[in-house]
Design a protein around this motif. Structure first.
Motif, PDB file in Angstrom:
ATOM      1  N   VAL A 123      94.309  68.422  64.810  1.00 34.88           N
ATOM      2  CA  VAL A 123      95.626  67.950  65.249  1.00 34.88           C
ATOM      3  C   VAL A 123      95.527  67.200  66.568  1.00 34.88           C
ATOM      4  N   PHE A 124      94.736  67.733  67.510  1.00 41.70           N
ATOM      5  CA  PHE A 124      94.572  67.072  68.806  1.00 41.70           C
ATOM      6  C   PHE A 124      93.933  65.699  68.651  1.00 41.70           C
ATOM      7  N   LEU A 125      92.883  65.604  67.831  1.00 33.66           N
ATOM      8  CA  LEU A 125      92.216  64.325  67.633  1.00 33.66           C
ATOM      9  C   LEU A 125      93.127  63.322  66.932  1.00 33.66           C
ATOM     10  N   ALA A 126      93.955  63.811  65.993  1.00 33.09           N
ATOM     11  CA  ALA A 126      94.891  62.916  65.310  1.00 33.09           C
ATOM     12  C   ALA A 126      95.942  62.382  66.280  1.00 33.09           C
ATOM     13  N   HIS A 131      96.708  56.538  69.882  1.00 31.06           N
ATOM     14  CA  HIS A 131      96.705  55.666  71.059  1.00 31.06           C
ATOM     15  C   HIS A 131      95.370  54.941  71.234  1.00 31.06           C
ATOM     16  N   LEU A 132      94.469  55.083  70.283  1.00 30.44           N
ATOM     17  CA  LEU A 132      93.143  54.465  70.368  1.00 30.44           C
ATOM     18  C   LEU A 132      92.889  53.620  69.126  1.00 30.44           C
ATOM     19  N   PRO A 133      92.039  52.586  69.268  1.00 33.55           N
ATOM     20  CA  PRO A 133      91.720  51.759  68.083  1.00 33.55           C
ATOM     21  C   PRO A 133      90.683  52.427  67.182  1.00 33.55           C
ATOM     22  N   LEU A 134      90.882  53.707  66.885  1.00 29.48           N
ATOM     23  CA  LEU A 134      89.962  54.472  66.053  1.00 29.48           C
ATOM     24  C   LEU A 134      90.759  55.270  65.038  1.00 29.48           C
ATOM     25  N   ALA A 135      90.115  55.546  63.934  1.00 27.70           N
ATOM     26  CA  ALA A 135      90.743  56.385  62.920  1.00 27.70           C
ATOM     27  C   ALA A 135      90.546  57.847  63.287  1.00 27.70           C
TER      28      ALA A 135
END
Length: 256
Positions: A123-126, A131-135
């Motif tokens: 959940v934290f990584l999602a 806000h980042l250009p990463l999946a």
């Protein structure tokens, strides 16, 4: 002289000058190869010396090994490293693809002992990936890969892997604390800390906080050899029958 259109040898020299038949030439070449092979394995031969160098290399140091053995060993080592790096790159690529296919967050992943720790991390990584250009899947795969490499490398005593494992654990605890529900935040973080401590038994195997003291004797030890030197002056013996008492005070006997 030619007879019926054919040349007949009329001397032994003519027979020697004629080329041997193909079968005789092949037999001669094979006999020469056999002779050369047999002589090379005799004492002092080329193959005999190479085999002796191979036998001596098992008990000799690096500087005493023959140069051709060093070159062959280095070449084989480089080839092995290239093969291992190529295989490791394929395995890593396949692992990253497999981990990236896992969804970053799953509603049903919060159940169970492992889900209590893993679900807040997802959940934290999602939330951060928005806000980042990463999946989110890429961040989760990188988090898993870092923990796996830190655990394996730390088990084999690699200092960099142990540092990565320590940072991985601290970051995981921070993510669990941030994304866990407020009512069970302390319990989830404590559970994550216990699981990380248990895994650290393998990752930090052999690590001690005691300072390591190496008592090496100094390479140069000055040696003191006290000696007493006494310089004594021995007067010359007085010649018999010579008395210096009756001579003037300005004249003294010569002393050595």
């Amino acid at each position: 002289m030619p007879t019926n259109g054919q040349h007949r040898p009329n001397s032994i020299l003519d027979l020697l000058e004629q080329p041997p038949p193909p079968a005789v030439e092949d037999a001669t070449r094979l006999a020469r190869l056999r002779t050369a092979w047999r002589e090379s394995w005799e004492e002092g031969g080329f193959l005999y010396q190479r085999w002796e160098e191979v036998l001596q290399a098992r008990h000799a140091g690096w500087h005493e090994i023959a140069n051709w053995i060093k070159a062959a060993g280095l070449l084989a080592g480089v080839c092995l490293i290239v093969i291992m790096v190529d295989a490791a790159s394929d395995i890593t690529s396949a692992a990253l693809k497999g981990l990236s296919a896992v969804p970053a967050s799953d509603a049903g992943a919060g159940h169970g002992l492992w889900g209590t720790v893993d679900h807040p991390v997802r959940v934290f990584l999602a939330q951060q990936a928005a806000h980042l250009p990463l999946a989110p899947a890429a961040l989760y795969a990188f988090w898993q890969l870092t923990g796996l490499l830190g655990l394996i490398g730390g088990f084999f005593g690699n200092a960099g892997a142990r540092i990565a494992w320590t940072l991985f654990g601290c970051g995981s605890l921070a993510m669990v604390w941030s994304a866990s529900p407020a009512g069970g935040r302390a319990a989830a973080t404590g559970l994550a800390a216990l699981m990380w401590a248990l895994a650290s038994i393998f990752a930090l195997r052999g690590l001690t906080l005691r300072p390591v003291v190496h008592n090496h004797p100094p390479q140069f030890q000055p040696q003191f050899n006290p000696a007493l030197h006494i310089h004594a002056t021995i007067p010359a013996p007085t010649p018999a029958g010579d008395d210096y008492d009756d001579e003037p005070d300005s004249i003294h006997p010569l002393q050595r």
